[in-house]
Scaffold this motif. Structure first.
Motif, PDB file in Angstrom:
ATOM      1  N   ASP A   1       7.200  38.790  20.978  1.00  0.00           N
ATOM      2  CA  ASP A   1       7.530  40.214  20.877  1.00  0.00           C
ATOM      3  C   ASP A   1       7.819  40.648  19.442  1.00  0.00           C
ATOM      4  O   ASP A   1       8.005  41.832  19.178  1.00  0.00           O
TER       5      ASP A   1
ATOM      6  N   ARG B   1       0.604  47.662  24.396  1.00  0.00           N
ATOM      7  CA  ARG B   1       1.490  48.814  24.614  1.00  0.00           C
ATOM      8  C   ARG B   1       2.949  48.436  24.421  1.00  0.00           C
ATOM      9  O   ARG B   1       3.752  49.234  23.943  1.00  0.00           O
ATOM     10  N   SER B   2       3.301  47.210  24.807  1.00  0.00           N
ATOM     11  CA  SER B   2       4.685  46.770  24.626  1.00  0.00           C
ATOM     12  C   SER B   2       5.047  46.648  23.148  1.00  0.00           C
ATOM     13  O   SER B   2       6.215  46.679  22.782  1.00  0.00           O
ATOM     14  N   LEU B   3       4.023  46.517  22.292  1.00  0.00           N
ATOM     15  CA  LEU B   3       4.240  46.436  20.841  1.00  0.00           C
ATOM     16  C   LEU B   3       4.145  47.799  20.173  1.00  0.00           C
ATOM     17  O   LEU B   3       4.202  47.897  18.951  1.00  0.00           O
ATOM     18  N   GLY B   4       3.967  48.848  20.970  1.00  0.00           N
ATOM     19  CA  GLY B   4       3.934  50.192  20.427  1.00  0.00           C
ATOM     20  C   GLY B   4       2.551  50.721  20.108  1.00  0.00           C
ATOM     21  O   GLY B   4       2.416  51.803  19.527  1.00  0.00           O
TER      22      GLY B   4
ATOM     23  N   GLU C   1      -1.395  45.749  28.404  1.00  0.00           N
ATOM     24  CA  GLU C   1       0.054  45.772  28.574  1.00  0.00           C
ATOM     25  C   GLU C   1       0.762  45.173  27.360  1.00  0.00           C
ATOM     26  O   GLU C   1       1.797  45.687  26.909  1.00  0.00           O
ATOM     27  N   ARG C   2       0.196  44.098  26.830  1.00  0.00           N
ATOM     28  CA  ARG C   2       0.811  43.428  25.685  1.00  0.00           C
ATOM     29  C   ARG C   2       0.846  44.354  24.465  1.00  0.00           C
ATOM     30  O   ARG C   2       1.850  44.457  23.749  1.00  0.00           O
TER      31      ARG C   2
END
Length: 628
Positions: free
Chosen positions: A114, A287-290, A284-285
């Motif tokens: 992350d 998007r989780s990082l912005g 998804e990965r």
């Protein structure tokens, strides 16, 4: 000092399993090692199992970043199973050497997937290719992201259609972007085990036409490194899929790192992207990082081969790659995925007990080492995998009769749904039969517990006959309906059938000389006879009796009436829209040629050669569900 053995005796490999590691955290001072390991040295001389691990006294090729954490989560308790490959050495390393190696490895920083690590622009140059003219833009990450993540990602874009700030400046939206992870085996060595090279070429052609960019990352095998990827391939050769292989090596299903992407998009002047991918997990990965992902563009290869078929199936079934649905219509080489049932993922026991395995290929060795640690980190002992590739490949290494670990089922058995491998396996078999391919069908473990090659008589060729003869008993049979038997005047072989399973043999046949038959025994001539049996216009006069092909009378209503391979061959041919005449023959074990192949070996056989695997139980349930 570890024992070594002659090269030929152990087929190049042997394994050491370490258990019961005890760490004394109450002591202070530098990290030292004294006594407390129990070794189980297991020698594996039987193919196709490959013993994979790390050398206990050299920098290991297998270094899962989260080894200790993952092992504790999956195995629990105070025991951790670890595997090492020893090698013949001129010198014997001392404890000081081991302590030095441990000290060096403790400096390794565990990667947080992350974490965002910026990448800075370095240089840009022309990149002429056989596809078109591109620009290659190089970056360097400001911090090392880990052992298996290259620090120099790059961007490729079409010269005449630069993305974002590389063109007119400002922030561009909805830019086509392919985030492509390096695949050395495919892109350099031209391996056919995956579709990575083809997807890269597709992406290059796409951005040449539509604009956009490819961000190329140096991380092999979903983030496990090249050596580990080869080890995963070895496990896949024994029957595991790509997900299970990574897990058995101690890695998560996907260990890729994308923390450099936000800064690279920022540098390119890209505000949002349409991602060229089939992988929803990647979306998804990111998007989780912005990263703002507005939509996706499928990257579906045009053709699937026998070597990457299993890999594609696993991506569809276990990684949620849903763009491949179209292939069932446009690509005749594609087979739908099997369900993850009937032991496809074998459960692992929490502990290995060395006393459980007392066969001749095991040797118990005891060595004790005390470890003093003044570090509270759970990764301090083995942050870089010096002592372990934890939770590694134990269950994949034991042979089918081993008793140390939970084994895959030795035969097919339907679950509560009525299926064994799943409805998809039947649909895949029907599609393969229609294409003229061989499929493997197993019966119940309480019946014959055997696997037969099956294909439609209409589609037989000399080449497929040769394959059948090579891997089977050679007693080629043809399942047929009773009416067809009567028309061809094929009476029972004997009046009193004493076969335990009631297999209804008729007199054997060959086609006549008018059809090109000489002796009738070659693959070419047996193919002629079988095709004649499937030909609706053939008559009794087209055959000599006896011969080299054995017709079998199927029960009316097929597998619903009798759960035999005869009925399965007729049903699959009929369900494929072909004449209800099917060829069948029992597969012989390659690993023990005096026996028939059983399910564990048949799994590996099908994975190796790209055959569809289904069961009679699956066909029965499929017919019940569909009414066909």
């Amino acid at each position: 000092q570890l024992p070594t053995y002659p090269y030929s005796f152990i087929s190049q490999h042997h394994i050491i399993t370490l258990t019961n590691i005890k760490i004394d955290r109450s002591k202070t001072g530098t990290k030292t090692m004294r006594v407390k390991f129990e070794f189980l040295l297991s020698l594996f001389a039987l193919n196709p199992y490959v013993a994979v691990g790390v050398d206990a006294f050299s920098t290991p090729p297998f270094t899962p970043r989260n080894a200790a954490k993952y092992s504790a989560k999956t195995r629990g308790g105070d025991s951790t199973a670890m595997h090492y490959q020893t090698s013949k050495r001129e010198d014997t390393p001392s404890t000081d050497d081991f302590e030095e190696e441990l000290s060096r490895s403790s400096n390794f920083e565990t990667l947080n997937l992350d974490e965002i690590i910026p990448a800075e622009y370095i240089a840009e140059a022309n990149l002429p290719t056989d596809i078109g003219h591109f620009r290659l833009r190089a970056y360097r990450m400001k911090k090392d992201a880990g052992a298996f993540v290259g620090s120099e990602p790059c961007v490729i874009y079409a010269t005449h259609k630069p993305p974002g700030r590389c063109g007119v400046g400002g922030k561009a939206r909805n830019v086509p972007v392919r985030i492509h992870d390096q695949c050395f085996t495919s892109e350099v060595f031209r391996s056919q085990r995956c579709d990575c090279k083809e997807q890269l070429v597709m992406a290059l052609k796409y951005i040449l036409e539509h604009g956009g960019a490819i961000i190329y990352l140096q991380q092999e095998g979903r983030g496990i490194g090249l050596a580990n990827k080869v080890a995963a391939y070895a496990l896949q050769d024994t029957g595991l899929d790509t997900v299970d292989a990574n897990i058995h090596l101690g890695f998560p299903e996907d260990n890729r790192y994308y923390g450099m992407i936000p800064s690279m998009l920022e540098d390119l002047g890209i505000a949002s992207i349409q991602l060229l991918t089939n992988n929803p997990l990647k979306v998804e990965r990111l998007r989780s990082l912005g990263v703002e992902v507005e939509n996706t563009v499928p990257m579906v290869v045009e053709e699937i081969n026998q070597w990457n078929r299993r890999y594609i199936e696993t991506k569809v079934e276990r990684m949620r790659h849903n763009n491949f649905n179209d292939l069932s219509n446009v690509n005749n080489n594609f087979i739908l995925p099997r369900l993850n049932k009937n032991g496809m993922m074998a459960p692992r026991k929490n502990k290995i007990n060395g006393n459980e395995n007392n066969n001749e290929s095991s040797l118990n060795v005891s060595v004790n080492i005390d470890i003093d640690m003044n570090d509270d980190s759970s990764h301090a002992l083995d942050p870089n995998g010096v002592l372990a590739a934890s939770n590694a490949i134990t269950s994949a290494l034991y042979n089918d009769t081993g008793n140390v670990l939970t084994q895959l089922p030795i035969g097919a058995k339907a679950d509560n749904s009525g299926y064994c491998f799943g409805r998809q396996s039947v649909e895949a078999a029907i599609a393969a039969i229609k294409r003229g391919e061989l499929v493997v069908v197993v019966d119940d473990e309480d019946r014959e517990n055997e696997g037969d090659f099956i294909m439609a008589a209409d589609m037989v060729t000399p080449e497929t006959m040769a394959v059948m003869v090579r891997y089977t008993s050679g007693v080629l049979c043809v399942g047929m309906e009773g009416d067809r038997m009567d028309k061809l005047k094929l009476p029972p072989m004997v009046e009193n059938n004493q076969d335990p399973k009631g297999t209804a043999f008729t007199v054997s046949v060959d086609a006549t000389e008018e059809h090109g038959i000489t002796t009738g025994i070659s693959a070419k001539e047996r193919a002629i006879t079988i095709k004649m049996l499937g030909k609706s216009t053939a008559t009794a006069d087209d055959f000599h009796r006896p011969g080299h092909i054995f017709p079998l009378r199927a029960k009316p209503n097929g597998v619903i009436a009798r759960d035999g391979h005869t009925e399965a061959s007729v049903d699959l041919s009929r369900l494929a829209g072909l004449s209800p005449v099917g060829v069948l023959c029992e597969i012989v074990s390659e690993e023990n040629p005096v026996e028939m192949a059983r399910l564990p070996e048949l799994r590996r056989f099908c994975a190796k050669h790209g055959f569809v695997l289904t069961s009679i139980a699956d066909i029965i349930q499929y017919r019940k569900d569909t009414g066909l």
